[in-house]
Design a protein around this motif. Structure first.
Motif, PDB file in Angstrom:
ATOM      1  N   MET A 202     -55.496  29.865  93.624  1.00  0.00           N
ATOM      2  CA  MET A 202     -56.786  30.567  93.701  1.00  0.00           C
ATOM      3  C   MET A 202     -57.235  30.996  92.303  1.00  0.00           C
ATOM      4  O   MET A 202     -56.480  31.636  91.579  1.00  0.00           O
ATOM      5  N   THR A 203     -58.460  30.610  91.938  1.00  0.00           N
ATOM      6  CA  THR A 203     -58.964  31.085  90.646  1.00  0.00           C
ATOM      7  C   THR A 203     -59.712  32.402  90.869  1.00  0.00           C
ATOM      8  O   THR A 203     -60.296  32.630  91.927  1.00  0.00           O
ATOM      9  N   VAL A 204     -59.672  33.249  89.871  1.00  0.00           N
ATOM     10  CA  VAL A 204     -60.337  34.556  89.950  1.00  0.00           C
ATOM     11  C   VAL A 204     -61.142  34.748  88.659  1.00  0.00           C
ATOM     12  O   VAL A 204     -60.546  34.884  87.594  1.00  0.00           O
TER      13      VAL A 204
ATOM     14  N   ASP B 114     -68.060  37.935  88.949  1.00  0.00           N
ATOM     15  CA  ASP B 114     -68.666  36.924  89.823  1.00  0.00           C
ATOM     16  C   ASP B 114     -70.087  37.348  90.176  1.00  0.00           C
ATOM     17  O   ASP B 114     -70.338  37.911  91.244  1.00  0.00           O
TER      18      ASP B 114
ATOM     19  N   ARG C  13     -53.513  30.132  84.827  1.00  0.00           N
ATOM     20  CA  ARG C  13     -53.566  30.270  86.292  1.00  0.00           C
ATOM     21  C   ARG C  13     -54.983  30.483  86.805  1.00  0.00           C
ATOM     22  O   ARG C  13     -55.182  30.840  87.975  1.00  0.00           O
TER      23      ARG C  13
ATOM     24  N   ILE D 192     -57.136  32.780  85.945  1.00  0.00           N
ATOM     25  CA  ILE D 192     -57.482  34.192  86.145  1.00  0.00           C
ATOM     26  C   ILE D 192     -58.266  34.695  84.933  1.00  0.00           C
ATOM     27  O   ILE D 192     -57.760  34.715  83.804  1.00  0.00           O
TER      28      ILE D 192
ATOM     29  N   THR E 218     -62.074  40.038  96.159  1.00  0.00           N
ATOM     30  CA  THR E 218     -61.426  40.189  97.464  1.00  0.00           C
ATOM     31  C   THR E 218     -59.983  40.683  97.279  1.00  0.00           C
ATOM     32  O   THR E 218     -59.414  40.584  96.184  1.00  0.00           O
TER      33      THR E 218
ATOM     34  N   ALA F  36     -57.358  39.318  98.443  1.00  0.00           N
ATOM     35  CA  ALA F  36     -56.485  38.180  98.127  1.00  0.00           C
ATOM     36  C   ALA F  36     -56.599  37.826  96.642  1.00  0.00           C
ATOM     37  O   ALA F  36     -55.596  37.526  95.980  1.00  0.00           O
ATOM     38  N   GLN F  37     -57.823  37.853  96.142  1.00  0.00           N
ATOM     39  CA  GLN F  37     -57.997  37.562  94.710  1.00  0.00           C
ATOM     40  C   GLN F  37     -57.266  38.603  93.867  1.00  0.00           C
ATOM     41  O   GLN F  37     -56.587  38.276  92.898  1.00  0.00           O
ATOM     42  N   GLN F  38     -57.410  39.850  94.265  1.00  0.00           N
ATOM     43  CA  GLN F  38     -56.782  40.906  93.469  1.00  0.00           C
ATOM     44  C   GLN F  38     -55.262  40.778  93.510  1.00  0.00           C
ATOM     45  O   GLN F  38     -54.582  40.987  92.502  1.00  0.00           O
ATOM     46  N   GLN F  39     -54.741  40.403  94.683  1.00  0.00           N
ATOM     47  CA  GLN F  39     -53.294  40.228  94.786  1.00  0.00           C
ATOM     48  C   GLN F  39     -52.826  39.109  93.854  1.00  0.00           C
ATOM     49  O   GLN F  39     -51.756  39.198  93.236  1.00  0.00           O
ATOM     50  N   THR F  40     -53.650  38.055  93.743  1.00  0.00           N
ATOM     51  CA  THR F  40     -53.314  36.958  92.833  1.00  0.00           C
ATOM     52  C   THR F  40     -53.202  37.472  91.397  1.00  0.00           C
ATOM     53  O   THR F  40     -52.274  37.105  90.659  1.00  0.00           O
TER      54      THR F  40
END
Ligand SMILES: Cc1ncc(COP(=O)(O)O)c(C=O)c1O
Length: 371
Positions: A1-3, A7, A307, A309, A355, A357-361
């Protein structure tokens, strides 16, 4: 997942209808210069900032430069400011004819250290430019008495802190409310961003407000009659329309940023390598940036980049060491707290639409690097 670091497309999608109808109304009227939306936005921002006046202008840089111009600085006049900020803060001092005097910052908040300001005052000092960096206010209760005692203007560079609050003498005060003038930027990455450049000045001072209104319009209060030489620095009606459509969302967006920040801080606190940003207990932080301090910062940055990010270094070179200010004679090591920050900081994605999930990444990638 890219963050991504920010955005804006996600934000646009969430408010598309409101923004497009506001923009189309301006286009239908063909009212691009000083249209009604400019005054409406000025009124709304004055209410938000709890000031008598708000004056739109072309950018956050001009929002600094115009009040500095209004000081009629003479060669050699000094303006004390922080070296740990976006370049515009000091560039505006220079372009208004002043000499920037850089003093060190508080290690915990990255904001200007009032004791250092006090120590730097000389008979040539005319103003202090305090920056409310990354979304939290500088120690206004300490800066105001210094300004008062020495007869200095206190300019609040609130480009990153629109609507941020600080408890001063027991009550909440808003960025821009207490200083001689507060300056805002509507650069797209700010908590309230236009679709291009824009800025605003807020003040309680009637005479200063009138002067700033003149200065942004070629120095004339009546068209084609010029009391002094000013600038073409208006806020475009199209941007004002976009900002008016966005303004009702600002509080929610800033609250979302603060929630993300709290989640990061929970995930990083106690970690031996990662130092989360500190919110001064007197402040309500609006997290235009979430900025950690880490060892091996450049390696972490490469690790995150690999990654997908987004991240950024705000700021990689302290302003007192910029080549354009070499003539001011600051040596490396002269402002050690700021210089250390430039080597340790990295800002992570904290935009409202991030999101879980993004933050967890992001959290996993940062923690993973130091595992
Ligand atoms: C602290 C600070 N001051 C001034 C500015 C200048 O604002 P602008 O880019 O709107 O000219 C910015 C942002 O870009 C900023 O972050």
């Amino acid at each position: 997942m890219t963050v991504p670091l920010l955005d804006l497309v996600a934000q646009y999608r969430s408010i598309k209808d409101e923004v497009l109808s506001a923009v189309m109304a301006v286009i239908e009227r063909q009212s691009f210069i000083m249209g009604a939306e400019v005054g409406q936005l000025e009124d709304a921002v004055a209410r938000l900032s709890r000031t008598k006046h708000a004056i739109g202008c072309a950018s956050g840089t001009d929002a600094l430069m115009l009040p500095l111009k209004a000081l009629d600085l003479q060669p050699g006049d000094e303006v004390i400011t922080t070296p740990f900020t976006f370049f515009a803060t000091a560039g505006a001092i220079h372009n208004a004819g002043g000499t920037p005097v850089f003093v060190d910052i508080d290690a915990a908040t990255f904001n200007i250290a009032p004791a250092a300001v006090e120590a730097a005052v000389t008979p040539r000092t005319r103003a202090i430019v305090a920056v409310h960096l990354f979304g939290q206010m500088a120690a206004m209760e300490d800066l105001l008495p210094i300004a008062q005692q020495h007869g200095l203007a206190l300019i609040e560079d609130a480009a990153q802190s629109i609507g941020a609050r600080r408890r001063v003498d027991g009550s909440w005060r808003v960025a821009g409310e207490l200083g001689t003038v507060g300056t805002l930027s509507f650069f797209p990455s700010k908590n309230l961003g236009a679709y291009g450049d824009g800025g605003m000045m807020v003040t309680q001072d009637d005479a200063l407000a009138e002067r700033l209104r003149r200065l942004r319009l070629h120095g004339g209060s009546k068209q084609y009659f010029h009391d002094e030489v000013g600038f073409n620095s208006r806020l475009d009606t199209l941007h004002a329309a976009v900002l008016l459509a966005k303004l009702p969302h600002l509080a929610d967006w800033s609250a979302a940023r603060a929630r993300h920040a709290a989640r990061y801080t929970e995930a990083f606190s106690g970690h031996p390598a990662i130092c989360p940003p500190r919110t001064d207990p007197a402040n309500e932080h609006i997290f235009n940036q979430y900025t950690i301090r880490v060892p091996r910062r450049d390696e972490l940055q490469a690790h995150l980049k690999a990654r997908g990010i987004g991240n950024s270094i705000y700021y990689p070179l302290s302003l007192h060491l910029q080549p354009c200010f070499a003539h001011l004679g600051y040596a490396k090591g002269s402002l050690p707290v700021s210089e250390a920050a430039t080597e340790q900081v990295v800002s992570l994605p904290v935009y409202p639409e991030l999101t879980e999930a993004q933050q967890q990444t992001v959290i996993d990638a940062v923690r993973g690097f130091y595992a």
